[in-house]
Design a protein around this motif. Sequence first.
Motif, PDB file in Angstrom:
ATOM      1  N   LEU A  60      20.996 -27.598 -32.350  1.00 12.79           N
ATOM      2  CA  LEU A  60      21.501 -26.905 -30.786  1.00 12.79           C
ATOM      3  C   LEU A  60      21.442 -25.508 -31.154  1.00 12.79           C
ATOM      4  N   LYS A  61      22.034 -24.947 -32.362  1.00 15.62           N
ATOM      5  CA  LYS A  61      22.070 -23.349 -32.510  1.00 15.62           C
ATOM      6  C   LYS A  61      20.728 -23.171 -32.755  1.00 15.62           C
ATOM      7  N   SER A  62      19.735 -23.793 -33.460  1.00 17.54           N
ATOM      8  CA  SER A  62      18.192 -23.290 -33.742  1.00 17.54           C
ATOM      9  C   SER A  62      17.737 -23.146 -32.294  1.00 17.54           C
ATOM     10  N   LYS A  63      18.099 -24.089 -31.469  1.00 17.33           N
ATOM     11  CA  LYS A  63      17.353 -24.004 -30.083  1.00 17.33           C
ATOM     12  C   LYS A  63      17.846 -22.578 -29.252  1.00 17.33           C
ATOM     13  N   PHE A  64      18.914 -22.412 -29.297  1.00 16.49           N
ATOM     14  CA  PHE A  64      19.741 -21.140 -28.702  1.00 16.49           C
ATOM     15  C   PHE A  64      19.063 -19.869 -29.393  1.00 16.49           C
ATOM     16  N   ILE A 102      29.281 -37.926 -22.758  1.00 12.61           N
ATOM     17  CA  ILE A 102      28.740 -36.353 -22.577  1.00 12.61           C
ATOM     18  C   ILE A 102      30.064 -35.556 -23.116  1.00 12.61           C
ATOM     19  N   GLY A 103      29.658 -34.585 -23.956  1.00 15.56           N
ATOM     20  CA  GLY A 103      30.665 -33.602 -24.658  1.00 15.56           C
ATOM     21  C   GLY A 103      30.048 -32.441 -24.861  1.00 15.56           C
ATOM     22  N   TYR A 104      30.502 -31.740 -25.659  1.00 15.04           N
ATOM     23  CA  TYR A 104      30.280 -30.329 -26.100  1.00 15.04           C
ATOM     24  C   TYR A 104      28.805 -30.082 -26.336  1.00 15.04           C
ATOM     25  N   LEU A 105      28.218 -30.975 -27.138  1.00 13.64           N
ATOM     26  CA  LEU A 105      26.829 -30.424 -27.370  1.00 13.64           C
ATOM     27  C   LEU A 105      25.951 -30.786 -26.218  1.00 13.64           C
ATOM     28  N   GLU A 106      26.172 -31.597 -25.370  1.00  9.64           N
ATOM     29  CA  GLU A 106      25.377 -32.059 -24.127  1.00  9.64           C
ATOM     30  C   GLU A 106      25.506 -30.897 -23.216  1.00  9.64           C
ATOM     31  N   ILE A 107      26.802 -30.574 -22.955  1.00  7.70           N
ATOM     32  CA  ILE A 107      27.155 -29.515 -22.038  1.00  7.70           C
ATOM     33  C   ILE A 107      26.300 -28.003 -22.297  1.00  7.70           C
ATOM     34  N   MET A 108      26.580 -27.719 -23.745  1.00  4.12           N
ATOM     35  CA  MET A 108      26.028 -26.633 -24.149  1.00  4.12           C
ATOM     36  C   MET A 108      24.484 -26.488 -24.085  1.00  4.12           C
ATOM     37  N   GLU A 109      23.839 -27.816 -24.282  1.00  5.12           N
ATOM     38  CA  GLU A 109      22.624 -27.882 -24.241  1.00  5.12           C
ATOM     39  C   GLU A 109      22.116 -27.306 -22.681  1.00  5.12           C
ATOM     40  N   GLU A 110      22.866 -27.951 -21.814  1.00 11.31           N
ATOM     41  CA  GLU A 110      22.766 -27.823 -20.263  1.00 11.31           C
ATOM     42  C   GLU A 110      22.864 -26.354 -20.082  1.00 11.31           C
ATOM     43  N   ASN A 111      23.884 -25.945 -20.509  1.00  8.23           N
ATOM     44  CA  ASN A 111      24.066 -24.231 -20.317  1.00  8.23           C
ATOM     45  C   ASN A 111      22.813 -23.539 -20.996  1.00  8.23           C
ATOM     46  N   ASP A 133      24.625 -21.414  -9.678  1.00  7.00           N
ATOM     47  CA  ASP A 133      24.478 -22.367 -10.654  1.00  7.00           C
ATOM     48  C   ASP A 133      25.778 -22.655 -11.249  1.00  7.00           C
ATOM     49  N   SER A 134      25.962 -23.790 -12.017  1.00  2.00           N
ATOM     50  CA  SER A 134      27.335 -23.730 -12.826  1.00  2.00           C
ATOM     51  C   SER A 134      26.978 -23.625 -14.434  1.00  2.00           C
ATOM     52  N   LEU A 135      27.912 -22.478 -14.970  1.00  2.00           N
ATOM     53  CA  LEU A 135      27.643 -22.482 -16.309  1.00  2.00           C
ATOM     54  C   LEU A 135      29.289 -22.873 -16.861  1.00  2.00           C
ATOM     55  N   ARG A 136      29.212 -23.552 -18.005  1.00  2.00           N
ATOM     56  CA  ARG A 136      30.422 -24.116 -18.476  1.00  2.00           C
ATOM     57  C   ARG A 136      30.918 -23.691 -19.645  1.00  2.00           C
ATOM     58  N   PRO A 137      32.149 -23.126 -19.661  1.00  2.00           N
ATOM     59  CA  PRO A 137      32.697 -22.676 -21.191  1.00  2.00           C
ATOM     60  C   PRO A 137      33.267 -23.683 -21.888  1.00  2.00           C
ATOM     61  N   VAL A 138      32.869 -25.132 -21.383  1.00  2.00           N
ATOM     62  CA  VAL A 138      33.516 -26.141 -22.245  1.00  2.00           C
ATOM     63  C   VAL A 138      35.148 -26.135 -22.651  1.00  2.00           C
TER      64      VAL A 138
END
Length: 307
Positions: free
Chosen positions: A181-185, A287-296, A270-275
């Motif tokens: 995920l970090k690589s994608k960011f 659905i957890g941290y990774l999925e929400i950060m991916e959506e972010n 739009d919603s942006l979530r600080p998890v």
Amino acid sequence: MLKNFLASALLVWGVGAVAQLNVTTTIYPLYSIVKEIGGNKVQLNNMIPFGVEAHGFDPTPNDIAKLSKSDIFIVSSDAMEPWKDKIIESLKIENKVFDMSQYVHLIEMEEESLEHGHDHGHNHKHDEHEGENIDPHYWVSLNNYITMVKTISNLLIEKDSSNREYYEKNSAVYLEKVNALKSKFDASMKTCSNKKILVNHDAFSYFAHDYDVKQYSVSGMTPESKPSAKQIAELIKLVKQEGINTVFFEEFASPKVAQTIAKETYTKTDSLRPVENISKEENEKGIGYLEIMEENLQKLKVAMGCK
Ligand SMILES: [Zn+2]
């Protein structure tokens, strides 16, 4: 019948006798990691219930009773959990406390955010503690989250070395996903045309810091604090000046101010979530941290014009 009962009682006792590590975490990001690494070797309890806005949390007597049975109490910071010290003192569990803020890279709250945070009044929970000027949302940085995974892995191994291999394996599997995920960011954030965001509360400073993004916020450090009409007018001006196309709100706090600003500026919300938390349903669905950060990430790409 009695025989069956005795047999199952023995079985239960037998399982219990394997002295499972009992861990209590305060906030969802910590829980998310212990859950992945501890798996079925850890009995895990998170204090802040699913679906609750984390800044407004106050523990109940039941929370405290559960905590008293824990082997480890993992906390995130004084700034996020100003209520914890009194409980730790009363339960005399100082030697069981593990404060994650001592292991991650911390940044101070920006002066500008504080000014921009409007009048926090009595609602401001982050700087009540003396010497506390750190931004508590450090898990929003994937770099910090990676550090947190490694730190919790080491902690579980230290407290329960008989399951070392199990924890090491889970940690490696999870780290691989976080790194992907970090690589994608990393790749996306190099391609943005307008690296400015307007969010509900100052929860994205670590993300902004990692990727050189300018964060503006509607309500400073406290998700529920309401800006005045004059402050809303300033935010409307800001959106126009900075060419912001999305006004972000977050779950577990009201979207009303964001909707007002968006309407006045012909932009969208739009919603942006600080998890800081997830809902019970999300947890049940995995659905957890990774999925929400991916959506972010997908939403941030649209908001900042990234490829
Ligand atoms: Zn927050």
